[in-house]
Design an enzyme around this catalytic site. Sequence first.
Site, PDB file in Angstrom:
ATOM      1  N   ILE A 277     -60.642 -39.884  82.971  1.00  8.10           N
ATOM      2  CA  ILE A 277     -59.862 -39.582  82.004  1.00  8.10           C
ATOM      3  C   ILE A 277     -60.878 -40.778  80.859  1.00  8.10           C
ATOM      4  O   ILE A 277     -61.016 -41.181  79.995  1.00  8.10           O
ATOM      5  CB  ILE A 277     -59.166 -40.668  82.510  1.00  8.10           C
TER       6      ILE A 277
ATOM      7  N   GLU B 108     -67.537 -47.454  80.473  1.00  7.90           N
ATOM      8  CA  GLU B 108     -66.513 -48.073  79.249  1.00  7.90           C
ATOM      9  C   GLU B 108     -66.832 -49.657  80.200  1.00  7.90           C
ATOM     10  O   GLU B 108     -66.194 -50.388  79.450  1.00  7.90           O
ATOM     11  CB  GLU B 108     -64.925 -47.816  79.078  1.00  7.90           C
TER      12      GLU B 108
ATOM     13  N   CYS C 166     -49.033 -60.456  80.782  1.00  6.99           N
ATOM     14  CA  CYS C 166     -48.348 -61.028  79.489  1.00  6.99           C
ATOM     15  C   CYS C 166     -49.980 -60.300  78.592  1.00  6.99           C
ATOM     16  O   CYS C 166     -50.361 -60.314  79.440  1.00  6.99           O
ATOM     17  CB  CYS C 166     -48.862 -62.417  78.982  1.00  6.99           C
TER      18      CYS C 166
ATOM     19  N   TRP D 198     -49.599 -50.498  69.858  1.00  9.44           N
ATOM     20  CA  TRP D 198     -50.140 -51.946  71.118  1.00  9.44           C
ATOM     21  C   TRP D 198     -50.657 -53.106  70.121  1.00  9.44           C
ATOM     22  O   TRP D 198     -51.254 -53.922  70.477  1.00  9.44           O
ATOM     23  CB  TRP D 198     -50.769 -51.168  71.610  1.00  9.44           C
TER      24      TRP D 198
ATOM     25  N   HIS E 282     -52.734 -44.456  91.572  1.00  8.94           N
ATOM     26  CA  HIS E 282     -52.596 -45.795  92.409  1.00  8.94           C
ATOM     27  C   HIS E 282     -52.225 -45.437  93.290  1.00  8.94           C
ATOM     28  O   HIS E 282     -52.075 -46.539  94.146  1.00  8.94           O
ATOM     29  CB  HIS E 282     -51.018 -46.538  91.137  1.00  8.94           C
TER      30      HIS E 282
HETATM   31 ZN   LIG Z   1     -53.472 -42.820  81.443  1.00  3.31          ZN
END
Ligand SMILES: [Zn+2]
Length: 751
Positions: free
Chosen positions: A426, A479, A511, A556, A689
């Site tokens: 990704i 990245e 946060c 965002w 995950h």
């Molecule tokens: Zn994603």
Amino acid sequence: MTISANLGFPRIGRARELKRALEAYWAGTISANELEEVGRNIRLVNWDLQKGRGIDVIPSNDFSFYDQMLDTIEMLGAVPTRYQGVVGVSPFDRYFAMARGTESLSAMEMTKWFDTNYHFIVPELSPDLTFEWDGKRVLESFQEARSHGITTRPVIVGPITFLRLAKVKQGAKSALAYLDDILPVYVNILAALRDAGAEWVQIDEPALCLELEQEWLEAIGRAYRVLSAAAPRIMLATYFGKADDKLANLLSLPIGGVHLDLVRAPEQLENILDAWPKGKTLSLGLVDGRNIWRNDLSQSLTAAEKVVERIGPQNTQVAPSCSLLHVPVDLAEETDIDPEIASWLAFATQKLDEVVVLAGAADEGRDAYAPAFHDSDDAKASRRASPRVNKGGDADRNVNTARSLRSQRIEAQRDLSLPQFPTTTIGSFPQTEAVRQARATFKKGVLSAAQYDEFLKEETKKAISFQEEVGLDVLVHGEFERNDMVEYFGERLAGFLFTKKAWVQSYGSRCVKPPIIFGDVSRPAPMTVKWTTYAQSLTQRPVKGMLTGPVTILQWSFVRDDQPRALTCQQIALAVYDEVVDLQAAGIRIIQIDEPALREGLPLRASDWQEYLEWAVKCFKLASSAAGDSTQIHTHMCYAEFEDILPAIAELDADVISIEASRSGMDLLDVFKRSGYANDIGLGVYDIHAPRRPEVAELKGKIESAAGVLKPEQIWVNPDCGLKTRRWEEVKPALANMVGAAKILRNESIR
Ligand SMILES: [Zn+2]
């Protein structure tokens, strides 16, 4: 006298004390008592601040150690059975087990709070659930404030919102069927607050701004007739949209008052004033609780004065539009912002002042508060006239958003020579401690630009050779130079401002510091070409250029309020367009434009979806339309709920869309198939995950079953999301298995 009121104050603390304390508690370095003490201090500081600024109605129970919905779950005794065995030594043990999971228990689900970027814990309704008033924090915090000399208006999440947002587990009755079970608990709580001396209670019902079916509308009446019998006076707080279609219903109830969000839905004021019943309080949400712009006090005062004239000052409250949870604590913490831009802003503390000024001026006239009105008028004029805001020029230039037919593009992209079931990732690879360290030392000036560059080159080189070794077909640069997928781009675009301490709670201890889009957006220079072309120079295989899409950057950020969101989004899209042009000219053949936030931008009411989807899709297409036929456009969404927005997804017309497909299974693919979706789909074949490594056989099985639903040539193979938060030790074997599975299938189909 017109009353100033607040609905909730940020609870992370001025210097994110709550975050630090929570993380220390979880790490075992501070005790439960010490954590309690930090919470208590934040509450006292917040109460004193609000009192000091002159707020008449100050909330309590707006503080939470994690989330207000989790608090409500605890308060109602609605703890799912699997956590009921967690007793532990401190009252926090079960609470945090629900929020974060334990070694043996998974955490409760979390999702976005309406259309904000705040996440709440989703209540579960299961057949065996019983309710009983449990958590006593609402009563204790009222008493705590009272012994501190402040009689607060306690805040609780209302029953309609609680049930509407809950997840109904298998075998359970419908959500609404639980209303009769939870009302007696609410009655107990309200009666206890009344007995403790509370004159008012604020019940938050943002769900009233949704489109509700008839049975839910009836439930509102039923619920509030029961609650108001037991309660102090109820201030029913609606926010995030308009609730005026339910008002006739509400106003006939014996509640004390209603709060309206007049920032999001100013038009509702006119509709209700005529019908306003004598003696009921109207709370005017005039100060934006969702954004960081200074209030236009003159405009707000006009509304406040009109209301005072009609229903009297004693029945009028001035307030923020919603809790101030969604904005940073204090602008005074930002000492480095350009003074001109700073004069346009108001954070939570400044918003309290605006509320107080408006309430005061509604009674005494604006001249009594001349300096505040003067500053507000000045800020408005300066924002309007500033060349930094309105750059003119080509921010709104016209671009043809059409690409050629997909069939034509397929032909033009054939020379990419991709095998069947092409494999890719990704975009991001692990941000290791070393990567973060290097960035930090570079920012501090310890590492020189040349040294940092060298470091990034090394990391990129390693990532490319790993991808070649493992046998991926389409590579990424990794990245390593990026901190965050929005911040990285925002820092390189004109019209964006970055703050140092303007943190907002996202969930629990997490946060975020959203950028502020204050002016016309443009791209002064290429943003990603250097690292993408460097990576491409290291390999013969295609390297994907990685961009964040315009809707996600918009979603965002704190967005300017002086022009439509759609227009701001279009400006960002044009900046991304320019980047696509440059990547393409530099020889990059595949470009991914990520839009993970496309879905969360959906308006609260389904009747408003179409309008949003139209401009959101148009912006994506605008950004990608710079690509010629031979340039392959990818996009990525982190989720699998597409059914209701599939026509819009199809309209994006990305050559490849990568999606989450590991947990949702293959049902989703059926949805794509039934709709006749013809472009390529990147299957997120494993959950990045999950702690368990995905095995070749299971990955192969997933690809095979997908190939049974879709056409095999439509299928790409990839993980379900970026690998930034993972460790190389997990990533390497998982990707090896993934590539292995694709290769086995490829060989089988050749034979
Ligand atoms: Zn994603």
